[in-house]
Enzyme design. Structure first.
Site, mmCIF file in Angstrom:
data_model
loop_
_atom_site.group_PDB
_atom_site.id
_atom_site.type_symbol
_atom_site.label_atom_id
_atom_site.label_comp_id
_atom_site.label_asym_id
_atom_site.label_seq_id
_atom_site.Cartn_x
_atom_site.Cartn_y
_atom_site.Cartn_z
ATOM 1 N N ASN A 45 0.928 -1.185 -0.137
ATOM 2 C CA ASN A 45 -0.021 -0.005 -0.126
ATOM 3 C C ASN A 45 1.033 1.066 -0.008
ATOM 4 O O ASN A 45 0.365 2.301 -0.589
ATOM 5 C CB ASN A 45 -0.912 0.086 1.138
ATOM 6 C CG ASN A 45 -0.539 -0.468 2.448
ATOM 7 O OD1 ASN A 45 0.747 -0.675 2.648
ATOM 8 N ND2 ASN A 45 -1.214 -0.620 3.464
ATOM 9 N N CYS A 46 2.224 1.031 0.519
ATOM 10 C CA CYS A 46 2.775 2.254 0.552
ATOM 11 C C CYS A 46 3.467 2.701 -0.928
ATOM 12 O O CYS A 46 4.021 3.609 -1.280
ATOM 13 C CB CYS A 46 4.406 2.221 1.539
ATOM 14 S SG CYS A 46 3.622 1.931 3.142
ATOM 15 N N PRO A 278 -9.689 -11.122 26.219
ATOM 16 C CA PRO A 278 -8.679 -11.950 26.223
ATOM 17 C C PRO A 278 -8.369 -12.667 25.152
ATOM 18 O O PRO A 278 -7.288 -13.205 25.076
ATOM 19 C CB PRO A 278 -8.958 -12.661 27.600
ATOM 20 C CG PRO A 278 -10.277 -12.811 27.919
ATOM 21 C CD PRO A 278 -10.934 -11.348 27.483
ATOM 22 N N ALA A 282 -5.455 -7.079 18.621
ATOM 23 C CA ALA A 282 -5.755 -5.854 17.398
ATOM 24 C C ALA A 282 -4.345 -5.404 17.264
ATOM 25 O O ALA A 282 -3.513 -5.135 18.236
ATOM 26 C CB ALA A 282 -6.745 -4.990 18.025
ATOM 27 N N GLY A 284 -2.053 -2.818 14.171
ATOM 28 C CA GLY A 284 -2.012 -1.773 13.077
ATOM 29 C C GLY A 284 -2.859 -0.438 13.319
ATOM 30 O O GLY A 284 -2.719 0.269 14.571
ATOM 31 N N LYS A 436 33.289 14.568 11.714
ATOM 32 C CA LYS A 436 32.191 14.896 12.734
ATOM 33 C C LYS A 436 30.927 15.056 11.874
ATOM 34 O O LYS A 436 30.614 16.039 11.296
ATOM 35 C CB LYS A 436 32.456 16.489 13.180
ATOM 36 C CG LYS A 436 33.966 16.490 14.143
ATOM 37 C CD LYS A 436 34.115 18.142 14.367
ATOM 38 C CE LYS A 436 35.379 17.788 15.082
ATOM 39 N NZ LYS A 436 36.033 19.416 15.122
#
Lengths: 574, 574
Positions: A45-46, A278, A282, A284, A436
């Site tokens: 999906n990305c 319990p 879930a 995402g 640096k």
């Protein structure tokens, strides 16, 4: 509940697919069923905006897994076009509808994992239901959008978050004339305004028209297509509109089942991703997690965390002790040739939460300036006022932005302070970095503040001050190229000889191009008993603040200086 | 000794220049004198090979600072072409010779900082004093070398460490035909052999002739130039030779002054960089530091540590509490299109020190494989056997190598374990990374080992085994393209259905292309009660071991498979 026999997963993309694969690796015995409402599982999906833009040419590349490949590799029972309608918690069963046939049936579970994701918000704007108004969440949305988007057409993208920015670029690459509308006064609302100001220039440079600080009132069809009516009265004629105004956790199923919902509107889970039931987990975009810095509940829709949460839920289901720690919100976005990335909290969020902080800005080059192709990375570092712990960082630049934010994300997660950043030992050879590094430089700048070696002034203070004098310690050429109005120019290299030219009795507000010479100048001045403060990030940061509207816009002469001093690197566009 | 009046610094490059600049920022009062034997101060010594190769075209770019710029900015008294001959510790004075005039004079000090660097080793080879035999340490060396090196000529570079590799590439880019001679059987002696095997191919691909495992016996002039006589009898005709066989701490001055020298031959210093004389500090390539992992004394000549040590010495001189922690040895080298980088200890060093360790190999792409331009990063991670602390890492690849080693260097310094690597939250968008980054993948692989989810076999075991069977779980196409001889091919996706075809009663040594499918296969097999182990890093790592001579060379059919499976990324040269 070690080794449950039946694991049912709702949602077959990032978090759900990860949970299923991990569960299988831990148990060959379990029956693992994935219900996916869409036609595809585990698609990229990305990657959708990049296919729209033609960067990823082959649509097939987006289909990372198929039901068949998941069945072969992981013996998963993947049922696409199957919507879970409700959960019968008492009897541990879900009610499923096959979308093709309309057939409904019950499926029992021992453990249920909800990975429904987030839904694209569709604001209730008149006309937003026109078929030429799109959102982009899945393959179907993408296919529909691509069928309509023709080169030469005009498009309006509403919302300048990650997806909105990626889509604006994608449609522009496809040959459309794009206008990007954003309600806030800057793109990427999650970021601090001055840090994304360079993105505004980058978008403009690539022909994207920006409409900031205004919202869409209506979408009206006419003979030639659509008209987007803005709050400011402007009408944007176009052939298509894409809404990218954000997402909302998809919690319908969870709510209907009576699962706890958190204060931010996501499904509430514990550190093992377990819901208030319990037997139900879930993961995402639909869940609330703890923010790394504050511990507060947060909804942070990102692919990396979703994958890890899926993995952790599977481990928890299999009786393992894994725990999901918290989310930093590390994220990155490509905007044409620039990258913007961030981790942790922004200044805006820290202010909202009333947390004390300090901040510095640096702009070192991504690698040795004497090696060809050097470009500055503009980095903002936020840290706490006592021990110097890293609270957040944002960076923008052409190269090496991802590397610096990754390094800072690890340092933050490890609980490191800005003093630790001074000592980080990073890869150095001229093509890759500097002895640096950017991050070391940020550490030096921040540690100097905490150790009291230099005091800083902020651009926002300037209009309020009376008993101060502005001193520009850059070269005369740099000064001529543009400066803050009212500043007196005394180059740092002649400062020791020209102390007498400084205004008497005033506090000296010093600045240079990026902050380094200003710091040296402040050391020279304060050791002589004068009151002096430096502008962290220098004139370059001043210009970013101008872009964000924090300080008065540049006069003609101020605009000319785009390049900056030697430390800023040649050929920079920042 | 707060705020000494006279600070004398011997050596004006990395460590010395940093100490001087920092001292000035802390004290405007001090007199700060730098003695530099060479003609230049603070030049970009890491940039020299790139000017030789024409990548950095403008020689002036290498002169980062000049005596004049340092005087103007930091009020430093820089005396070039001035050699410090001896230290009169009792009277706190140095004896200086002006090299131009031969004039000698004494210079008193309150604090003395030694930053003499390391000298390039000149092995006592007959003929090595020929003027066409060069070393490369400073601007003069570079100028001399460039005058002699003509396109079309042949050159021999002796020694394949960082400098030797950079010089071989540089001379080749300059149009010379280069032969690189290395006494060890692999380039970059500091690295593990299999991890640099891809560099051998890269060098060959760019026309560099490699002579490994042999040393130079003599350099003999003849009518056409020079002949380099190798131990193996070969004679290499050439116009010039560059010796890059390593460096040795330049301790002559310190020894003559009776300062303590450590077991590794460097000047002994404490955590504040103070020598055995309380008024003398030493920094940079000439000193011994504590190795980060073992705490043992080590000589690690790197620019980053030298700069930090200079800064710390200045702070100590000014009465501050700064301490130099230790050196990890983070380093990177560009070899044409490849980068090799490392941090911490290698397997070879861990073995020598008798430290217990585990290791894994992964080869994930540097960014989403569906985004164009993906290339694998081959990463080796070494970690301790109990808590999984990071002991060292090495990586090689086209892109993103620096980023992964930087991330691991920070994680190592923070004391993170491989379990922490699983949870790192790094920048992800398709152009920059993956939802599960290379470093996360390394964490998963390592944590799986420590949690006992998979057992590994090592290529070196193979010839010793009798009661085992080799199982190749890649596709039939991949198998046909090349495999380990004697392996039985059962693709992972049909493994569950073909269990009966597995040899009975034998331990199964499984492998795939990069290690992922092999892991899934081992989970399938071990959960059915079969004994199975995976080859971490898969066939790709097998090929790297072949390159390093750990395992038998490839047969004709094994050589054909260069590319690998879907997880290896398309278009890879690794």
């Amino acid at each position: 509940m070690p080794n449950p026999k039946r694991i049912v997963i709702v949602g077959g993309v990032a978090g759900g697919a990860s949970a299923a694969a991990r569960a299988r690796r831990l148990s060959e015995d379990a029956e693992i069923i994935i219900f996916e409402r869409g036609a595809y599982v585990s698609f990229a999906n990305c990657g959708l905006p990049y296919h729209v833009g033609g960067v990823i040419q082959d649509r097939q590349r987006l289909l990372v897994q198929t039901p068949e490949s998941l069945r072969a590799r992981f013996a998963l029972d993947v049922r696409t076009r199957s919507e879970v309608l409700s959960i019968d918690r008492a009897n541990r069963a879900v009610l499923v509808r096959e979308l093709e046939t309309g057939k409904e049936y019950r499926q029992g579970y021992d453990a249920l994992v909800l990975s429904p994701g987030a839904e694209a918000l569709r604001p209730s704007i008149p006309g937003a239901d026109d078929p030429r108004v799109f959102v982009l969440r899945n393959m179907q949305d993408m296919d529909d959008l691509m069928k309509t988007a023709q080169a030469g057409d005009k498009a309006v993208v509403v919302g300048a978050g990650y997806i909105g920015l990626e889509l604006a670029e994608a449609l522009s690459r496809r040959g459309l004339k794009v206008t990007l509308v954003e309600k806030l006064t800057h793109v990427l609302g999650l970021a601090d305004a001055e840090m994304v100001a360079p993105l505004h220039e980058e978008l403009a440079r690539h022909g994207i028209a920006l409409r900031l600080g205004t919202s869409v009132q209506a979408v009206q069809p006419d003979a030639r297509g659509l008209n987007v009516v803005l709050e400011n009265g402007e009408r944007l004629s176009c052939k298509l509109v894409v809404l990218a105004v954000g997402v909302r956790p998809e919690t319908g199923l969870a709510k209907k089942a009576g699962l706890d919902i958190g204060p931010r509107g996501g499904i509430r889970v514990d550190a093992q991703m377990r819901t208030s039931d319990p037997n139900i987990w879930a993961v995402g975009d639909a869940v609330e997690v703890a923010d790394f810095v504050t511990g507060d509940p947060a909804v942070i829709p990102l692919a990396g965390p979703a994958n890890r949460q899926g993995r952790i839920a599977a481990e928890a289901i299999m009786g393992r002790e894994s725990r999901y720690a918290s989310t930093q919100g590390t994220a990155i976005c490509k905007v044409f040739d620039l990258a913007f990335a961030m981790t942790g909290l922004t200044e805006e969020t820290l202010r909202k939460k009333g947390k004390a902080f300090r901040k510095i800005y640096v702009h070192p080059a991504q690698h040795a300036t004497y090696y060809p192709g050097s470009h500055p990375v503009s980095l903002k570092l936020l840290f706490d006022t006592s021990e110097g712990r890293i609270l957040g960082a944002q960076a923008v630049g052409v190269y090496g932005v991802d590397k610096r934010i990754d390094v800072l994300a690890v340092a933050q997660r490890a609980g490191m302070s800005v003093f630790d950043l001074e000592e980080l030992e990073l890869c150095y050879a001229p093509p890759y970095g500097s002895a640096k590094d950017v991050v070391n430089m940020a550490g030096f700048a921040a540690a100097n503040v905490l150790r009291g070696d230099v005091e800083l002034w902020e651009p926002e203070e300037l209009p309020l001050l009376t008993d101060q004098a502005l001193i520009d310690v850059r070269t005369e050429d740099e000064f001529r190229g543009g400066h803050i109005s009212g500043a007196l120019n005394i180059p740092v290299d002649s400062l020791r000889d020209r102390l007498k030219q400084l205004p008497r009795g005033k506090e000296l507000l010093v600045y240079c191009q990026v902050g380094l010479r200003g710091y040296v100048a402040c050391r020279i001045l304060t050791q002589r008993g004068l009151r002096a403060r430096n502008l962290s990030g220098g004139f370059k940061r001043w210009q970013m603040c101008q872009g964000a509207g924090f300080v008065p816009p540049a006069s003609e002469s101020e605009m000319r200086n785009e390049e900056g001093g030697p430390a800023a690197g040649k050929g920079s566009r920042l």
